[in-house]
Design a protein around this motif. Structure first.
Motif: not given
Length: 70
Positions: A62-70
């Motif tokens: 999720l962090r690599r996908a740019g999802v906020a909070g991860y």
């Protein structure tokens, strides 16, 4: 899976190994763990570490996908 609490999941996996897999939504692994008696052998070591890795990998994805909070 990324929203699961790592500590709680690891504790479930330590004491009731099939429940650790159920907490991360892996029903097939929970059934396999139960049917092969892995919870008696090394499941109490493997399951907490495996569920921790699954949660961390989901968060990293999720962090690599740019999802906020991860």
């Amino acid at each position: 899976m990324a929203s699961k609490d790592i500590t709680t999941t690891m504790l479930w996996g330590l004491f009731l190994t099939p429940i650790g897999y159920l907490k991360v939504g892996k029903t097939g692994l929970a059934v396999l763990n139960f049917l092969t008696f892995n919870y008696i052998l090394l499941g109490f070591v493997i399951v907490p570490l495996h569920t921790r890795k699954m949660i961390k990998d989901a968060r990293e994805e999720l962090r690599r996908a740019g999802v906020a909070g991860y």
